[in-house]
Scaffold this motif. Structure first.
Motif, PDB file in Angstrom:
ATOM      1  N   LYS A 411       0.836  -1.209   0.000  1.00  0.00           N
ATOM      2  CA  LYS A 411       0.000   0.000   0.000  1.00  0.00           C
ATOM      3  C   LYS A 411       0.861   1.245   0.000  1.00  0.00           C
ATOM      4  CE  LYS A 411      -3.652   2.314   2.658  1.00  0.00           C
ATOM      5  NZ  LYS A 411      -4.499   2.252   3.854  1.00  0.00           N
ATOM      6  N   GLU A 412       1.940   1.222   0.830  1.00  0.00           N
ATOM      7  CA  GLU A 412       2.822   2.397   0.882  1.00  0.00           C
ATOM      8  C   GLU A 412       3.572   2.585  -0.439  1.00  0.00           C
ATOM      9  OE1 GLU A 412       1.992   1.149   5.016  1.00  0.00           O
ATOM     10  OE2 GLU A 412       2.491   0.142   3.139  1.00  0.00           O
ATOM     11  N   VAL A 414       2.481   1.796  -3.449  1.00  0.00           N
ATOM     12  CA  VAL A 414       1.538   2.393  -4.410  1.00  0.00           C
ATOM     13  C   VAL A 414       1.354   3.874  -4.116  1.00  0.00           C
ATOM     14  CG1 VAL A 414      -0.865   2.394  -5.168  1.00  0.00           C
ATOM     15  CG2 VAL A 414       0.349   0.228  -4.847  1.00  0.00           C
ATOM     16  N   GLU A 415       1.204   4.219  -2.831  1.00  0.00           N
ATOM     17  CA  GLU A 415       0.969   5.628  -2.474  1.00  0.00           C
ATOM     18  C   GLU A 415       2.159   6.505  -2.837  1.00  0.00           C
ATOM     19  OE1 GLU A 415       0.040   6.177   1.616  1.00  0.00           O
ATOM     20  OE2 GLU A 415      -0.221   8.336   1.441  1.00  0.00           O
ATOM     21  N   MET A 416       3.381   6.024  -2.520  1.00  0.00           N
ATOM     22  CA  MET A 416       4.555   6.852  -2.820  1.00  0.00           C
ATOM     23  C   MET A 416       4.797   6.933  -4.328  1.00  0.00           C
ATOM     24  SD  MET A 416       8.478   6.647  -1.360  1.00  0.00           S
ATOM     25  CE  MET A 416       8.035   7.274   0.249  1.00  0.00           C
ATOM     26  N   THR A 417       4.614   5.824  -5.057  1.00  0.00           N
ATOM     27  CA  THR A 417       4.806   5.833  -6.507  1.00  0.00           C
ATOM     28  C   THR A 417       3.794   6.751  -7.177  1.00  0.00           C
ATOM     29  OG1 THR A 417       5.577   3.536  -6.390  1.00  0.00           O
ATOM     30  CG2 THR A 417       4.990   4.392  -8.560  1.00  0.00           C
ATOM     31  N   SER A 418       2.552   6.721  -6.708  1.00  0.00           N
ATOM     32  CA  SER A 418       1.514   7.604  -7.265  1.00  0.00           C
ATOM     33  C   SER A 418       1.866   9.067  -7.028  1.00  0.00           C
ATOM     34  CB  SER A 418       0.170   7.263  -6.632  1.00  0.00           C
ATOM     35  OG  SER A 418      -0.827   8.167  -7.064  1.00  0.00           O
ATOM     36  N   ALA A 419       2.345   9.380  -5.804  1.00  0.00           N
ATOM     37  CA  ALA A 419       2.724  10.768  -5.500  1.00  0.00           C
ATOM     38  C   ALA A 419       3.890  11.216  -6.365  1.00  0.00           C
ATOM     39  CB  ALA A 419       3.085  10.892  -4.021  1.00  0.00           C
ATOM     40  N   SER A 446       1.954  16.422  -3.389  1.00  0.00           N
ATOM     41  CA  SER A 446       2.604  15.158  -3.757  1.00  0.00           C
ATOM     42  C   SER A 446       4.007  15.102  -3.173  1.00  0.00           C
ATOM     43  CB  SER A 446       2.658  15.035  -5.287  1.00  0.00           C
ATOM     44  OG  SER A 446       1.369  15.002  -5.837  1.00  0.00           O
ATOM     45  N   THR A 449       3.772  14.485   0.563  1.00  0.00           N
ATOM     46  CA  THR A 449       3.363  13.099   0.824  1.00  0.00           C
ATOM     47  C   THR A 449       4.576  12.178   0.791  1.00  0.00           C
ATOM     48  OG1 THR A 449       1.173  13.468  -0.134  1.00  0.00           O
ATOM     49  CG2 THR A 449       1.958  11.193  -0.019  1.00  0.00           C
ATOM     50  N   MET A 453       6.306  10.269   4.156  1.00  0.00           N
ATOM     51  CA  MET A 453       6.501   8.825   4.233  1.00  0.00           C
ATOM     52  C   MET A 453       7.971   8.486   4.456  1.00  0.00           C
ATOM     53  SD  MET A 453       3.952   7.534   1.185  1.00  0.00           S
ATOM     54  CE  MET A 453       4.216   5.809   1.549  1.00  0.00           C
TER      55      MET A 453
END
Length: 592
Positions: A411-412, A414-419, A446, A449, A453
């Protein structure tokens, strides 16, 4: 019959003066050029060495930070917390599970020698289940153990030492240790020890050197060796370094110390307290100086012969037409731009006259082209300023994504790659210089974020921008460099959770964006220094990377909109920093 050269004429004076000048120039060139060249090259090489030294210090800090993250992850592991917190409930297989986890970290990194946990009840857990511990080692009296307990959860970084608590293994290591506390009640549970091999530090130190004889080594805060490329020779006193003189560079006015054809420069890491020393050898500055001197001599003789011959041939034909040509050229100073027309003289003089007439005919065109070129250069400068990307930020972000992937934190990831994807998509913005305030907010959000993290919730942020401003366009990438500055120079240097606030309001026909933090803040002296530097239009190597980002934002705004716009900075030590950005209210984005 060839006319003889008569003394006292302008022709003879030109010939004699030129001959003496050429001879004197060549003679002085042999005396001065060698010294000037070697000083210039030496300055350039040493400056390059200083840049590499700064880069090396940053790479080592990044490496140590990565190791700290591993130790923090182990410390917060639930199995380990339960095992240490409830010794009376330990199951037989729990120790095996923990050892397997520690062994996974060791196997994943070639630079980790061992990972050991010393519980408060003297239980010792190693990532290698075959390790036999030396009962006479008196672990609790070890310097790293005592310091870890005193630091109350902060990481302790040792200098190089021999690992002596495991029987049969006595490697040289650098250790990271920290006290483990219960996440439930804050009770002291033990100490984690991560021993690092020298292979990664050795690789970094050897990769960033100047020349074949250059090298780097590291001292701790007490001037003890942490790393040296000839470690065994140093510890056996077969090789020495001028440590006392090097340490004087830290507090003295000099930045370079020279001894035995070696130049020493030092930079201290704020993270580890280590002193990284760069050594550049004389022979690497100009490897073949004798060949350079011979080349200078040959060039000087050739010039003397060629120019002396040319002077003899040209002097008679230059004297008369050159005066007329000079008088006509002076008309340029008055703005008349007279033409030479036909003129008698040597081919060179006639060609010069022709080229002069051509120049006068095109001078107005060139002036107009110069104005256009300056405008293009201004646009190019803006593109270059906007295109700056911190390679360390990208490297560390990708490294964090890899690390989270290895830890199964999907999940982390995906979140960091998306940002990161959104950050670069908005940065590119199809080549546009202006984007909406809403897009600018999305861009900086972004970035925050990703940083939030990476730094494990070291800070939180709050965005309060008037929604009525969302569709107005502004110059892009304004907020991110200011937030980056707030993180690295404000929040990162405090031991409490930081807060970054971004606000945006409208004041008549202006937009005021505010970036504030509750970090370290700046003294009046530091603030005055920063304001002076960002107002200076010349290139400034005295600013940090983040300081240059703030300066670039200020310059871009001034370049586009004039001196009435830009940054206003205020700060108080211990209370944080506030940066206000004043911009003209742009047009609204048209919705199709």
């Amino acid at each position: 019959m060839k006319k003889k050269l008569r003394f006292g004429t302008l022709e003879s004076k030109i010939y004699i003066i030129f001959t003496l000048m050429i001879f004197s120039t060549i003679f002085l060139m042999q005396m001065v050029s060698s010294r000037f060249t070697i000083n210039t090259v030496k300055t350039a090489v040493l400056e390059n060495s200083r840049v590499l030294l700064h880069q090396l210090s940053g790479e080592i800090d990044s490496y140590i930070l990565g190791m700290e993250k591993i130790s923090t992850t182990i410390e917060n592991d639930k199995h380990i917390q339960d095992y240490l917190n409830y010794p009376e409930k330990r199951a037989d297989n729990e120790l095996v599970i923990i050892q397997e986890k520690l062994q996974t970290y060791i196997n994943a990194r070639e630079d980790i020698s061992s990972i050991i946990i010393i519980a408060k009840d003297n239980t010792v857990i190693s990532g290698n289940p075959d390790d036999i511990f030396n009962t006479s080692a008196e672990i609790r009296k070890k310097n790293w153990y005592v310091k870890s307990f005193e630091k109350k959860g902060k990481t302790v970084i040792s200098s190089s030492r021999v690992q002596d608590i495991i029987k049969g293994k006595y490697p040289w290591v650098v250790s990271l240790s920290k006290a483990i506390y219960s996440e439930e009640n804050g009770e002291f549970l033990g100490v984690i020890l991560v021993d690092l091999k020298f292979n990664r530090i050795n690789e970094l130190c050897r990769s960033l050197v100047v020349g074949r004889k250059g090298y780097n080594f590291i001292l701790d805060n007490d001037a003890n060796y942490v790393f040296h490329p000839t470690q065994q020779l140093v510890y056996s006193s077969l090789r020495t370094e001028p440590i006392a003189s090097i340490m004087k560079l830290l507090n003295g006015s000099e930045s370079i110390y020279k001894e035995n054809h070696k130049y020493y420069m030092v930079e201290t890491s704020a993270l580890t307290g280590w002193h990284v020393i760069s050594v550049t050898h004389d022979s690497d500055i100009i490897p073949d100086w004798k060949s350079v001197q011979i080349s200078y001599t040959i060039i000087g003789l050739v010039l003397f012969l060629i120019v002396g011959f040319a002077t003899n041939r040209m002097s008679s034909g230059i004297t008369r037409p050159i005066r007329r040509l000079r008088d006509i050229m002076r008309s340029v100073e008055t703005g008349e731009f007279k033409l030479v027309g036909s003129i008698r003289g040597t081919a060179e003089i006639m060609e010069l006259a022709k080229e002069y007439d051509t120049m006068v005919g095109r001078i107005r065109t060139l002036m107009e082209e110069n104005v256009r070129e300056q405008e293009l250069k201004r646009k190019s400068d803006l593109k270059a300023l906007q295109a700056q990307i911190n390679p360390h930020f990208l490297y560390n972000t990708l490294d964090s994504i890899i690390w989270m992937g290895e830890m199964k934190q999907h999940k982390e990831v995906v979140e960091m790659t998306s940002a990161l994807s959104k950050l670069f998509r908005i940065s590119i913005s199809k080549g546009k210089d202006f984007i909406t305030i809403k897009e600018e907010i999305a861009h900086v959000e972004s970035y925050m974020t990703i940083q939030k993290m990476r730094y494990k919730d070291k800070f939180k942020y709050r965005i309060d921008v008037d929604p009525g401003l969302y569709d107005h366009r502004i110059l892009k990438i304004i907020l991110q460099p200011l937030v980056e500055n707030a993180i690295y120079h404000g929040i990162k240097e405090v031991d409490y959770r930081g807060l970054i606030e971004i606000a945006g309001t409208r004041e008549k026909d202006f937009v005021v964006l505010t970036v504030s933090d509750n970090g370290r803040g700046m003294s009046r002296t530091e603030l005055d220094y920063l304001v002076k530097r960002i107002e200076n239009k010349e290139e400034d190597s005295g600013l940090s990377r983040q300081g240059l980002g703030v300066k670039n934002v200020h310059e871009r705004i001034r370049l586009y909109f004039g001196s009435g716009y830009g940054l206003d900075i205020s700060s108080n030590p211990g209370y944080g920093t506030v940066i206000k950005v004043r911009l003209p209210l742009g047009e609204k984005e048209k919705v199709l």
